[in-house]
Write an enzyme that holds these catalytic residues in place. Structure first.
Site, PDB file in Angstrom:
ATOM      1  N   ALA A   1      38.391  45.802  54.386  1.00 48.87           N
ATOM      2  CA  ALA A   1      37.898  47.142  54.004  1.00 48.87           C
ATOM      3  C   ALA A   1      37.760  47.248  52.486  1.00 48.87           C
ATOM      4  CB  ALA A   1      38.849  48.216  54.529  1.00 48.87           C
TER       5      ALA A   1
ATOM      6  N   ARG B   1      44.206  31.461  37.423  1.00 44.78           N
ATOM      7  CA  ARG B   1      44.157  30.437  38.475  1.00 44.78           C
ATOM      8  C   ARG B   1      42.967  30.689  39.407  1.00 44.78           C
ATOM      9  NH1 ARG B   1      48.967  31.873  42.875  1.00 44.78           N
ATOM     10  NH2 ARG B   1      47.561  33.040  44.235  1.00 44.78           N
TER      11      ARG B   1
ATOM     12  N   ASP C   1      47.983  45.025  34.589  1.00 47.44           N
ATOM     13  CA  ASP C   1      47.794  45.203  36.030  1.00 47.44           C
ATOM     14  C   ASP C   1      46.533  46.057  36.191  1.00 47.44           C
ATOM     15  OD1 ASP C   1      47.806  46.252  38.613  1.00 47.44           O
ATOM     16  OD2 ASP C   1      49.990  46.300  38.729  1.00 47.44           O
ATOM     17  N   VAL C   2      45.506  45.501  36.838  1.00 47.89           N
ATOM     18  CA  VAL C   2      44.220  46.216  36.922  1.00 47.89           C
ATOM     19  C   VAL C   2      44.311  47.534  37.690  1.00 47.89           C
ATOM     20  CG1 VAL C   2      42.783  44.138  36.677  1.00 47.89           C
ATOM     21  CG2 VAL C   2      43.432  44.926  38.982  1.00 47.89           C
TER      22      VAL C   2
ATOM     23  N   ASN D   1      37.499  40.089  39.137  1.00 43.32           N
ATOM     24  CA  ASN D   1      37.894  38.991  40.028  1.00 43.32           C
ATOM     25  C   ASN D   1      39.267  39.200  40.663  1.00 43.32           C
ATOM     26  OD1 ASN D   1      37.999  35.956  40.889  1.00 43.32           O
ATOM     27  ND2 ASN D   1      39.822  36.254  39.623  1.00 43.32           N
TER      28      ASN D   1
ATOM     29  N   TYR E   1      42.261  44.171  53.539  1.00 40.72           N
ATOM     30  CA  TYR E   1      41.511  43.326  52.587  1.00 40.72           C
ATOM     31  C   TYR E   1      40.013  43.439  52.884  1.00 40.72           C
ATOM     32  CZ  TYR E   1      39.886  38.983  50.314  1.00 40.72           C
ATOM     33  OH  TYR E   1      39.210  38.054  49.549  1.00 40.72           O
TER      34      TYR E   1
ATOM     35  N   LYS F   1      37.059  44.892  50.410  1.00 40.20           N
ATOM     36  CA  LYS F   1      35.914  44.102  49.951  1.00 40.20           C
ATOM     37  C   LYS F   1      34.587  44.778  50.329  1.00 40.20           C
ATOM     38  CE  LYS F   1      38.136  40.889  47.805  1.00 40.20           C
ATOM     39  NZ  LYS F   1      38.020  40.779  46.340  1.00 40.20           N
TER      40      LYS F   1
ATOM     41  N   GLY G   1      42.361  38.659  36.322  1.00 39.41           N
ATOM     42  CA  GLY G   1      43.076  37.704  37.169  1.00 39.41           C
ATOM     43  C   GLY G   1      42.572  36.286  36.974  1.00 39.41           C
TER      44      GLY G   1
ATOM     45  N   SER H   1      33.697  39.601  49.040  1.00 41.26           N
ATOM     46  CA  SER H   1      33.957  38.528  50.014  1.00 41.26           C
ATOM     47  C   SER H   1      33.043  38.735  51.214  1.00 41.26           C
ATOM     48  CB  SER H   1      35.417  38.615  50.462  1.00 41.26           C
ATOM     49  OG  SER H   1      35.617  37.839  51.628  1.00 41.26           O
TER      50      SER H   1
HETATM   51  P1  NAD Z   1      44.175  33.758  43.711  1.00 38.17           P
HETATM   52  O1  NAD Z   1      45.266  34.424  44.440  1.00 38.17           O
HETATM   53  O2  NAD Z   1      44.286  32.301  43.412  1.00 38.17           O
HETATM   54  O3  NAD Z   1      43.875  34.519  42.334  1.00 38.17           O
HETATM   55  C1  NAD Z   1      43.896  35.914  42.214  1.00 38.17           C
HETATM   56  C2  NAD Z   1      44.296  36.257  40.805  1.00 38.17           C
HETATM   57  O4  NAD Z   1      44.350  37.689  40.645  1.00 38.17           O
HETATM   58  C3  NAD Z   1      45.699  35.728  40.453  1.00 38.17           C
HETATM   59  O5  NAD Z   1      45.653  35.131  39.189  1.00 38.17           O
HETATM   60  C4  NAD Z   1      46.558  36.983  40.434  1.00 38.17           C
HETATM   61  O6  NAD Z   1      47.651  36.922  39.555  1.00 38.17           O
HETATM   62  C5  NAD Z   1      45.542  38.017  39.959  1.00 38.17           C
HETATM   63  N1  NAD Z   1      45.965  39.386  40.274  1.00 38.17           N
HETATM   64  C6  NAD Z   1      46.451  39.843  41.449  1.00 38.17           C
HETATM   65  N2  NAD Z   1      46.771  41.145  41.330  1.00 38.17           N
HETATM   66  C7  NAD Z   1      46.468  41.504  40.064  1.00 38.17           C
HETATM   67  C8  NAD Z   1      46.558  42.721  39.338  1.00 38.17           C
HETATM   68  N3  NAD Z   1      47.043  43.825  39.920  1.00 38.17           N
HETATM   69  N4  NAD Z   1      46.158  42.752  38.057  1.00 38.17           N
HETATM   70  C9  NAD Z   1      45.676  41.633  37.456  1.00 38.17           C
HETATM   71  N5  NAD Z   1      45.573  40.444  38.088  1.00 38.17           N
HETATM   72  C10 NAD Z   1      45.956  40.394  39.366  1.00 38.17           C
HETATM   73  O7  NAD Z   1      42.869  34.061  44.543  1.00 38.17           O
HETATM   74  P2  NAD Z   1      41.389  33.468  44.477  1.00 38.17           P
HETATM   75  O8  NAD Z   1      41.154  32.777  45.742  1.00 38.17           O
HETATM   76  O9  NAD Z   1      41.134  32.780  43.204  1.00 38.17           O
HETATM   77  O10 NAD Z   1      40.568  34.848  44.526  1.00 38.17           O
HETATM   78  C11 NAD Z   1      39.892  35.418  43.433  1.00 38.17           C
HETATM   79  C12 NAD Z   1      38.994  36.533  43.950  1.00 38.17           C
HETATM   80  O11 NAD Z   1      38.050  35.993  44.870  1.00 38.17           O
HETATM   81  C13 NAD Z   1      39.760  37.617  44.719  1.00 38.17           C
HETATM   82  O12 NAD Z   1      39.195  38.878  44.456  1.00 38.17           O
HETATM   83  C14 NAD Z   1      39.521  37.215  46.161  1.00 38.17           C
HETATM   84  O13 NAD Z   1      39.635  38.317  47.028  1.00 38.17           O
HETATM   85  C15 NAD Z   1      38.111  36.692  46.091  1.00 38.17           C
HETATM   86  N6  NAD Z   1      37.749  35.789  47.203  1.00 38.17           N
HETATM   87  C16 NAD Z   1      38.498  34.680  47.467  1.00 38.17           C
HETATM   88  C17 NAD Z   1      38.116  33.856  48.537  1.00 38.17           C
HETATM   89  C18 NAD Z   1      38.883  32.608  48.903  1.00 38.17           C
HETATM   90  O14 NAD Z   1      38.626  32.042  49.983  1.00 38.17           O
HETATM   91  N7  NAD Z   1      39.794  32.126  48.087  1.00 38.17           N
HETATM   92  C19 NAD Z   1      36.996  34.186  49.298  1.00 38.17           C
HETATM   93  C20 NAD Z   1      36.282  35.317  48.993  1.00 38.17           C
HETATM   94  C21 NAD Z   1      36.654  36.120  47.935  1.00 38.17           C
END
Ligand code: NAD
Length: 244
Positions: free
Chosen positions: A157, A13, A62-63, A89, A155, A159, A10, A141
């Site tokens: 659960a 972005r 798709d993971v 990620n 979500y 994490k 992922g 998270s």
């Molecule tokens: P985001 O939504 O910007 O990015 C998530 C990415 O994962 C996207 O590019 C999406 O296309 C990809 N993705 C989703 N489902 C997928 C799948 N089935 N197969 C492959 N790719 C897939 O989110 P982010 O904020 O950059 O989050 C990245 C990671 O960090 C996530 O695991 C999120 O839970 C974690 N996180 C985010 C935050 C926050 O505040 N943004 C906080 C803690 C943890």
């Protein structure tokens, strides 16, 4: 010197993009994984190759789909012959009131956020074990540790499950693969763009640093954990939440 190879799931972005960019800065060849965003993946590949003089491979997968994960790992081995670092990620968060949340929401969230990292780690781990070397870093998270929201109950659960998965994988893959977990608090990404303004303000006040993290602040810790300077850090969960 031979370049190291990293797969970040992922990674077109948000936090994933910041992580893969920091690996490119540090001279790794990178594998950009995406589910839908082909265009963004192409642009990022070009940008990283041109700017950092490394090789980037883009793979649609798709993971949560086992056959796609297997195929992705095979493609990486065909191209680079090895995988040194895996960052799990990719993740999703469905924001809905507790009362509206369905079994389907739970299943989708667990499939992507928990079963996905298991699948990718299983197939990448098998390659790392052959190499007798590797690092896996899971992006969990603080919602899996100490900040809970009924509007993201599944979500949270998932994490918490990912932290548990980290501990089990660290045992399973010892002594060759270090498995660690990063638990960010609030980070400035698209994932949080739809949250109500008042909620964001309330949460910001609870953070000692009085601001959300930037994705690059998470990325730099990930690349450190992946580096040889962190070879003795294993089975650890590192919170990055600015104090909360
Ligand atoms: P985001 O939504 O910007 O990015 C998530 C990415 O994962 C996207 O590019 C999406 O296309 C990809 N993705 C989703 N489902 C997928 C799948 N089935 N197969 C492959 N790719 C897939 O989110 P982010 O904020 O950059 O989050 C990245 C990671 O960090 C996530 O695991 C999120 O839970 C974690 N996180 C985010 C935050 C926050 O505040 N943004 C906080 C803690 C943890």
């Amino acid at each position: 010197m031979e370049r190291k190879v990293v797969l970040v799931t992922g990674s077109t972005r948000g936090i994933g993009k910041a992580i893969i960019t920091d690996f490119a800065i540090k001279g790794y060849n990178v594998v950009i994984n995406y589910k839908n965003s082909e265009f963004e993946a192409q642009i990022l590949k070009q940008e990283l190759e041109d700017t950092y003089n490394i090789e980037a491979l883009i793979i649609k997968a798709d993971v949560s789909k086992e056959n796609e994960v297997k195929e992705m790992v095979q493609q990486i081995i065909n191209k680079f012959g090895k995988i040194d670092v895996l960052v799990n990620n990719a993740g999703i968060a469905i924001d809905k009131e507790f009362e509206d949340r369905t079994v389907e929401d739970w299943q989708l969230t667990l499939n992507v956020n928990l079963i996905g990292p298991f699948l990718v780690s299983k197939y990448v781990g098998a390659e790392m074990l052959k190499q007798e070397n590797g690092k896996i870093i899971n992006i969990s998270s603080t919602n899996g540790i100490n900040s809970f929201f009924p509007t993201s109950i599944d979500y949270d659960a998932s994490k918490a499950g990912l932290i548990n998965l980290t501990h089990n994988l660290a045992i399973q893959f010892a002594p060759y693969i270090n498995v660690n977990c990063i638990a960010p608090g609030w980070v400035n990404t698209e994932m949080n763009k739809c949250l109500p303004k008042e909620f964001i303000e309330e949460e910001t006040q609870k953070i000692y640093k009085k601001r959300f993290a930037e994705p690059e602040e998470i990325a730099k810790v990930v690349t450190f954990i992946a580096s040889s300077d962190a070879d003795y850090i294993n089975d650890e969960v590192i919170k990055i939440d600015g104090g909360y």
